[in-house]
Motif scaffolding. Structure first.
Motif, PDB file in Angstrom:
ATOM      1  N   UNK A 135     -20.359  -2.601   4.471  1.00 48.07           N
ATOM      2  CA  UNK A 135     -19.169  -2.821   4.106  1.00 48.07           C
ATOM      3  C   UNK A 135     -18.127  -3.092   5.289  1.00 48.07           C
ATOM      4  N   UNK A 136     -16.750  -3.029   5.119  1.00 48.61           N
ATOM      5  CA  UNK A 136     -16.002  -3.437   6.098  1.00 48.61           C
ATOM      6  C   UNK A 136     -15.724  -2.230   7.383  1.00 48.61           C
ATOM      7  N   UNK A 137     -15.600  -2.472   8.274  1.00 46.88           N
ATOM      8  CA  UNK A 137     -15.275  -1.562   9.541  1.00 46.88           C
ATOM      9  C   UNK A 137     -14.068  -1.615   9.768  1.00 46.88           C
ATOM     10  N   UNK A 138     -13.130  -0.706   9.340  1.00 43.12           N
ATOM     11  CA  UNK A 138     -11.832  -0.746   9.727  1.00 43.12           C
ATOM     12  C   UNK A 138     -11.487   0.578  10.771  1.00 43.12           C
ATOM     13  N   UNK A 139     -10.254  -0.120  11.591  1.00 41.08           N
ATOM     14  CA  UNK A 139      -9.798   1.131  12.485  1.00 41.08           C
ATOM     15  C   UNK A 139      -9.047   1.876  11.822  1.00 41.08           C
ATOM     16  N   UNK A 140      -8.624   2.888  12.872  1.00 42.22           N
ATOM     17  CA  UNK A 140      -7.883   4.185  12.247  1.00 42.22           C
ATOM     18  C   UNK A 140      -6.391   3.536  11.746  1.00 42.22           C
ATOM     19  N   UNK A 141      -5.783   2.754  12.659  1.00 44.73           N
ATOM     20  CA  UNK A 141      -4.741   1.888  12.045  1.00 44.73           C
ATOM     21  C   UNK A 141      -4.889   1.118  10.813  1.00 44.73           C
ATOM     22  N   UNK A 142      -5.610   0.592  10.392  1.00 47.78           N
ATOM     23  CA  UNK A 142      -6.268  -0.195   9.487  1.00 47.78           C
ATOM     24  C   UNK A 142      -6.165   0.552   8.163  1.00 47.78           C
ATOM     25  N   UNK A 143      -6.738   1.938   8.417  1.00 43.43           N
ATOM     26  CA  UNK A 143      -6.897   2.920   7.421  1.00 43.43           C
ATOM     27  C   UNK A 143      -5.345   3.305   7.135  1.00 43.43           C
ATOM     28  N   UNK A 144      -4.681   3.617   7.795  1.00 38.47           N
ATOM     29  CA  UNK A 144      -3.289   4.264   7.775  1.00 38.47           C
ATOM     30  C   UNK A 144      -2.113   3.099   7.093  1.00 38.47           C
ATOM     31  N   UNK A 145      -2.134   2.033   7.837  1.00 37.68           N
ATOM     32  CA  UNK A 145      -1.174   1.045   7.408  1.00 37.68           C
ATOM     33  C   UNK A 145      -1.639  -0.226   6.632  1.00 37.68           C
ATOM     34  N   UNK A 146      -2.907  -0.136   6.304  1.00 42.80           N
ATOM     35  CA  UNK A 146      -3.741  -1.176   5.624  1.00 42.80           C
ATOM     36  C   UNK A 146      -3.095  -1.562   4.385  1.00 42.80           C
ATOM     37  N   UNK A 147      -2.338  -0.683   3.691  1.00 42.88           N
ATOM     38  CA  UNK A 147      -2.074  -0.775   2.345  1.00 42.88           C
ATOM     39  C   UNK A 147      -0.573  -0.862   2.281  1.00 42.88           C
ATOM     40  N   UNK A 148       0.137  -1.033   3.046  1.00 41.08           N
ATOM     41  CA  UNK A 148       1.687  -1.577   3.246  1.00 41.08           C
ATOM     42  C   UNK A 148       1.798  -2.843   2.699  1.00 41.08           C
ATOM     43  N   UNK A 149       2.510  -3.067   1.747  1.00 34.94           N
ATOM     44  CA  UNK A 149       2.715  -4.423   0.876  1.00 34.94           C
ATOM     45  C   UNK A 149       1.567  -4.635   0.031  1.00 34.94           C
ATOM     46  N   UNK A 150       0.750  -4.092  -0.263  1.00 32.09           N
ATOM     47  CA  UNK A 150      -0.244  -4.292  -1.149  1.00 32.09           C
ATOM     48  C   UNK A 150      -0.100  -3.563  -2.471  1.00 32.09           C
ATOM     49  N   UNK A 151       0.716  -2.752  -2.563  1.00 32.61           N
ATOM     50  CA  UNK A 151       0.972  -1.553  -3.721  1.00 32.61           C
ATOM     51  C   UNK A 151       2.117  -2.363  -4.375  1.00 32.61           C
ATOM     52  N   UNK A 152       2.188  -2.603  -5.563  1.00 38.67           N
ATOM     53  CA  UNK A 152       2.953  -3.494  -6.430  1.00 38.67           C
ATOM     54  C   UNK A 152       3.133  -4.712  -6.124  1.00 38.67           C
ATOM     55  N   UNK A 153       2.543  -5.475  -5.581  1.00 41.58           N
ATOM     56  CA  UNK A 153       2.790  -6.774  -4.965  1.00 41.58           C
ATOM     57  C   UNK A 153       2.818  -7.691  -6.247  1.00 41.58           C
ATOM     58  N   UNK A 154       2.220  -7.531  -7.460  1.00 36.00           N
ATOM     59  CA  UNK A 154       2.128  -8.510  -8.302  1.00 36.00           C
ATOM     60  C   UNK A 154       3.224  -8.542  -9.134  1.00 36.00           C
ATOM     61  N   UNK A 155       4.058  -7.550  -9.412  1.00 34.95           N
ATOM     62  CA  UNK A 155       5.183  -7.887  -9.874  1.00 34.95           C
ATOM     63  C   UNK A 155       6.408  -7.103  -9.489  1.00 34.95           C
ATOM     64  N   UNK A 156       5.977  -6.061  -8.432  1.00 33.05           N
ATOM     65  CA  UNK A 156       7.094  -5.082  -7.714  1.00 33.05           C
ATOM     66  C   UNK A 156       7.815  -4.449  -8.852  1.00 33.05           C
ATOM     67  N   UNK A 157       7.000  -3.574  -9.499  1.00 33.62           N
ATOM     68  CA  UNK A 157       7.708  -2.628 -10.183  1.00 33.62           C
ATOM     69  C   UNK A 157       6.586  -1.958 -10.917  1.00 33.62           C
TER      70      UNK A 157
END
Length: 165
Positions: free
Chosen positions: A129-151
């Motif tokens: 699988x992916x090897x993610x750093x600590x910062x990727x784990x913490x900040x990786x979902x910023x902008x990904x939640x609700x990106x399809x329709x923003x709501x």
């Protein structure tokens, strides 16, 4: 008087030696099914069924995970020295296979050759699988939640009233 104290000292020393070495004895244990060769040899393919096998050998150690066509009787002898890890000395796995009607198809025996020695590598288990750093784990979902329709409502457009007209 000196002879008595020497004998007493010798007796105490021997007693301490015996107690000290008693912790270094070999420990033998048996785990699982007690194999009786005569009973195992009496199970015949084509003649016996589940009920007769259970009456002869008892309930199995475990059955197959999917269905009950395979019964396993597991027996293992272990040996350890003092506080060391126990090691298998002898093992018998009796595998009784049944057909769909519940009749014995085959009786197989496996021994110590089935024991696998596993050596762990380090203190971490390698995974795919992916090897993610600590910062990727913490900040990786910023902008990904609700990106399809923003709501979060599926991204559809709202043109007016409560029913969309």
């Amino acid at each position: 008087m000196r002879l008595f104290s020497r004998h007493l000292l010798l007796a105490v020393g021997l007693g301490a030696l015996v107690l000290g070495t008693s912790g270094c004895t070999r420990i033998r244990t048996h785990q699982g099914y007690q194999v009786d060769k005569l009973l195992v040899d009496s199970i015949q393919p084509g003649i016996d069924n589940r009920a007769s096998v259970e009456a002869t050998l008892g309930r199995p150690s475990f059955t197959a995970q999917f269905g009950d066509q395979d019964w396993y009787y597991v027996s293992r002898d272990m040996r350890a020295l003092a506080f060391s890890n126990p090691k298998p000395v002898a093992q018998t796995i009796l595998h009784v296979r049944f057909d769909a009607a519940g009749n014995v198809v085959a009786v197989d025996r496996m021994g110590l050759e089935q024991v696998a020695k596993i050596s762990p590598s380090g203190d971490k288990t390698p995974t795919l699988g992916r090897h993610r750093s600590l910062f990727d784990e913490i900040f990786g979902n910023i902008g990904a939640v609700g990106a399809g329709g923003m709501g979060g409502a599926g991204g559809g457009s709202n043109t007016g009233g409560p029913n969309g007209s």
